[in-house]
Every structure is written in C-alpha cells, then in structure tokens.
Scaffold this motif. Structure first.
Motif, PDB file in Angstrom:
ATOM      1  N   ALA A 283      46.541   3.521  39.301  1.00 40.45           N
ATOM      2  CA  ALA A 283      47.168   4.788  39.691  1.00 40.45           C
ATOM      3  C   ALA A 283      47.762   5.478  38.474  1.00 40.45           C
ATOM      4  O   ALA A 283      47.581   6.689  38.273  1.00 40.45           O
ATOM      5  N   VAL A 284      48.475   4.726  37.653  1.00 40.92           N
ATOM      6  CA  VAL A 284      49.077   5.319  36.453  1.00 40.92           C
ATOM      7  C   VAL A 284      47.995   5.800  35.490  1.00 40.92           C
ATOM      8  O   VAL A 284      48.083   6.911  34.943  1.00 40.92           O
ATOM      9  N   LEU A 285      46.954   4.998  35.285  1.00 41.99           N
ATOM     10  CA  LEU A 285      45.876   5.417  34.396  1.00 41.99           C
ATOM     11  C   LEU A 285      45.240   6.723  34.867  1.00 41.99           C
ATOM     12  O   LEU A 285      45.020   7.653  34.079  1.00 41.99           O
ATOM     13  N   ALA A 286      44.947   6.803  36.159  1.00 42.97           N
ATOM     14  CA  ALA A 286      44.284   7.991  36.695  1.00 42.97           C
ATOM     15  C   ALA A 286      45.180   9.216  36.580  1.00 42.97           C
ATOM     16  O   ALA A 286      44.741  10.296  36.158  1.00 42.97           O
ATOM     17  N   LEU A 287      46.449   9.068  36.933  1.00 40.36           N
ATOM     18  CA  LEU A 287      47.346  10.221  36.914  1.00 40.36           C
ATOM     19  C   LEU A 287      47.772  10.582  35.498  1.00 40.36           C
ATOM     20  O   LEU A 287      48.124  11.740  35.233  1.00 40.36           O
ATOM     21  N   ASN A 288      47.726   9.637  34.569  1.00 40.35           N
ATOM     22  CA  ASN A 288      47.906   9.999  33.161  1.00 40.35           C
ATOM     23  C   ASN A 288      46.796  10.953  32.706  1.00 40.35           C
ATOM     24  O   ASN A 288      47.053  11.914  31.973  1.00 40.35           O
ATOM     25  N   LEU A 289      45.569  10.683  33.141  1.00 43.09           N
ATOM     26  CA  LEU A 289      44.474  11.600  32.812  1.00 43.09           C
ATOM     27  C   LEU A 289      44.704  12.958  33.458  1.00 43.09           C
ATOM     28  O   LEU A 289      44.527  14.007  32.822  1.00 43.09           O
ATOM     29  N   HIS A 290      45.083  12.945  34.730  1.00 42.60           N
ATOM     30  CA  HIS A 290      45.361  14.199  35.448  1.00 42.60           C
ATOM     31  C   HIS A 290      46.394  15.033  34.697  1.00 42.60           C
ATOM     32  O   HIS A 290      46.232  16.251  34.550  1.00 42.60           O
TER      33      HIS A 290
END
Length: 449
Positions: A283-290
C-alpha cells in the motif's frame, strides 16, 4: 551493548558493483505488484486465515486490480491445497489474473503443488525456492555449495518434468537469503535455471531475489539487484523480482531502490504483514508512486474498506500512524501545521476558482498533506483537530468549516486564549461542537446581554 558480536554486510558478502547506474534512474511506471498475504503473510499470523477469510482477502485483491497473486503453499497443509483447488473449481480468479503457488525444491512437494493447480485455466506460476546463503547452507541444510546447487537443479528438473507440458504454467525461482549469498554463486544458479527452463520472451522465467532478512542499507540491496540485472543471461526472458522484508525498517526504500536498479516485479503484503517485522508494504509503495504522479495501477480509492478487510482477515490492527491508511495520518494537532493547512485550503479553493476548474482537478499543493485525503476515500473532517498543542488557525478552521463562522485575526487570537484555558483545565481534545459552544459562551452571551 555487545555490538562487537556483529559484522557489517561488506564483511559477510561481496558487493561487486562499483559503477552504479540506479542513482540516475527514475520510476516512471508501476512494477508488477504481487501480494503474498495469502502465503507469506498468512504463515506469520498467530491464527492463520480460515477458508472464508482467505476467500474474502483474495476477492479484495482481485477487486483492487492485482494481476498476479500468490495464493498459498499447497504442499504445506491441506487447507492451502484445498484453497488453491477452490480458486479453480469456483472460478474465483478472472482470466487476466495469474495464480502463484509456492514450493520447496523437493520432488514429493513439487508433485503435490503441481497436483493442486492441475485443471486451473488461469495462468499459473510455480514458485520454487531454496536457501543459498552460507550460514543457511552450513547451519540449516548441512550442505556444501555444490550440494545446494545440485539440490536446486534437481528441483528445477522435477518442475520441468512434472509441469513443463502445461501451456498455462510458467516458472519462478527464489534463491532465499539472496542478499547474503555470494554474487557469483547466485548468478551461476540463476543462469543455469533459465537455461534449463528455456526462458523465452514469450514464456519468461521469474527470478525473485529476496532480502529475506534485511541486513544492510537500501543502497547495498540496489547494488546487488543492479549487478544481477546487468549480468544475467537471457535478460529479455527474465522478469526480475524482489521480495524485501523490513527487519531494519527500510523495506520500502529497499523496494524503491531495487526498482531503480532494474527490478520489474515486487512481492509484498498489502499493509506489510509478514514474519518478524513484516514484508514490504504494498500500500505504501503504491501510494508513494501516486504521490509522485505515477499511476500505481492498484485501486486504493476506498482505503478504509481495504483496511477493514485486512484487519478482519488477519486479526491484526493497522496502526493509527500507518502511512496513508492510519486514522491520524491526515490529521494535524500542531498549531503551526494547522495554520499552514488552513491557508493551503484557502489558496487551493481560490486557485480552482481562478482557473475555472473543479478543486479535484487542479494540482495538489497543500502544506503537510502529501496527497489529497479524498484520493483514498477520506473526508476533510479530521484533517484538523484541536488539543492543547493547537493554535488559533485550527480553531478558526473548524468553526468556519463546520458552522460558517468567520473570525477576524484579532478575534481568533482572543478566542484562542479562551480555548487554551479550557484545554489546560480538561487536558482533552476539543470537538468542533464544543468549540461552537465555547464561542457562544464568550461572544453570543455578551451580545444578548
């Protein structure tokens, strides 16, 4: 503390990369995310998920858009075997979702694993692993480097024999404890594997390089990944994957730097569950990209629903300060922060009006809020909360947002003193409703008198 008992990573394994390219790279698209909650995460739970919980978790992952999901360790338990069979018999996986199953390099367990996926029409990845690092070879396996190499190759031959004729099945190999394995050894094993399995662009092999136990700063892991990326044979026929753990608290950084270094695929758990301190947090990895303007390709637009499902299935709470998902991560108590956020929202509204665009369509640049909480389904109700550490800006924001009360700067300063005295007496947080009552006591009572 007896720090002399430990050695730094450079004394434990060579890191041959000297001219690195990854620091100059940028992440411009999402890697392939592979959640391992149903296998790696599940085996770390005090109470492993029952079939209903596993099914609910799997269906959530599918709904969020994950296209490759590790679903179990079918040779380890009847429950895992039955769940894999359930996915096939009830058609739980859409046709564009690949199923990953996990097996050691042992023929009898490989046979059981292949049996579990036989008849499934989705693409399937058979994931074989074996520990390769010296301490694991010596202490756990009691085998030499040559013995371990033969153990792995025997398992790879068994997989080819038992599943090589299945057109929907691809293969994956993980040299467990990769980050402490001699680079020449792991490179040789991986190249022998891709040759045996005849890796081709149309049927690539996944080589998954785990930081099974995090032992070094993330730049070391990035160097190790780039070394493999630049030296593997059949590179165009390999999907280079990583599986970071979080023993040093830097699993996120390890994964991000690994992608800069050439990784195309990342295994982890949705909120970082896993053995010891957990797997890397998807979740953190994905939302860091976002937050960097890159589409993560996974839907976190209702993060509270995702959180509720994960908490129910794992019986583990998500911390209030967990990035993006915690109850308090979009909340400011500090007066300085509240004042900046209040001014940021005012500027945001004015800019949208000036541009003639909806507020949700213009670039986000609110101080102290890395993303718009609405992106993940949160409201602005709890962005500012007032306690004894707060100031006039937060108080004014709540009264204006909830009740439309506009105060002059002088009134804000004056009323903040009344609120501070109240908070010093009670030592609690004060709600917008209580602020409204205090405001009425101070100003409206005077006007009525």
């Amino acid at each position: 503390m007896p720090s002399h008992r430990y050695r730094d990573v450079y004394q434990r394994v060579s890191v041959p990369l000297t001219e690195r390219q990854w620091p100059d790279n940028r992440i411009t698209e999402a890697p392939l995310w592979v959640p391992v909650d149903l296998r790696d995460g599940n085996q770390a739970l005090t109470e492993p998920m029952d079939p209903d919980r596993k099914r609910r978790f799997f269906e959530m992952l599918v709904a969020m858009g994950y296209k490759e999901i590790e679903v179990g360790y079918p040779s380890a338990s009847q429950a895992d075997f039955d769940f894999v069979r359930l996915i096939g018999s009830e058609g739980l996986a859409p046709e564009d979702v690949s199923i990953v199953v996990f097996t050691p390099a042992r023929r009898d367990l490989i046979e059981r694993t292949v049996e579990s996926v036989r008849g499934i029409t989705n693409d399937v990845v058979l994931h074989m692993y074996c520990a390769t690092a010296p301490t694991w070879r010596d202490v756990v396996l009691g085998a030499s480097r040559a013995d371990v190499a033969e153990l792995i190759m025997a398992g790879a031959r068994d997989i080819l024999e038992l599943a090589g004729d299945l057109p929907n099945v691809r293969f994956q190999f993980s040299p467990e404890v990769f980050m402490l394995t001699e680079p020449d050894f792991v490179l040789d094993i991986c190249d022998r594997i891709t040759t045996l399995w005849d890796a081709r662009p149309e049927r690539p092999v996944v080589l998954n390089l785990p930081a099974t136990v995090e032992v070094a700063t993330p730049n070391v892991y990035a160097d190790q990944i780039e070394y493999m990326h630049r030296n593997l044979a059949r590179r165009d026929s390999v999907i280079l994957s990583v599986h970071p753990h979080n023993d040093r608290g830097t699993g996120i950084a390890c994964a991000e730097l690994a992608v800069l270094a050439g990784a195309q695929r990342v295994e982890g758990c949705v909120f970082g569950n896993g053995e010891r301190t957990g797997n890397v947090d998807l979740a953190v990895l994905a939302l860091n990209l976002h937050a960097q303007g890159v589409d993560p390709m996974i839907d976190f637009s209702d993060i509270d629903r995702v959180r509720e499902t994960v908490e129910y299935c794992t019986r583990l709470p998500i911390h209030d300060r967990h990035p993006y998902a915690g109850d308090l991560v979009y909340t400011a108590f500090s007066g300085t922060h509240q004042d900046a956020i209040k001014k940021g929202f005012a500027e945001h509204r004015a800019r949208a009006q000036r541009l003639g665009l909806p507020e949700r369509e213009i670039p986000w640049q609110i101080p102290y809020l890395p993303i718009d909480p609405a992106d993940v389904g949160r409201s602005y109700d709890a962005v500012i909360r007032v306690n004894s550490q707060s100031g006039k800006g937060g108080i004014a924001y709540l009264l204006q947002q909830e009740y439309g009360i506009e105060m002059s700067r002088r009134t804000q300063i004056e009323f903040a003193r009344h609120v501070q005295r109240y908070l010093d007496r009670t030592g609690t947080e004060v709600s917008a409703q209580r602020l409204r009552e205090l405001y009425a006591e101070v100003y409206e009572a005077d006007s009525m008198a």
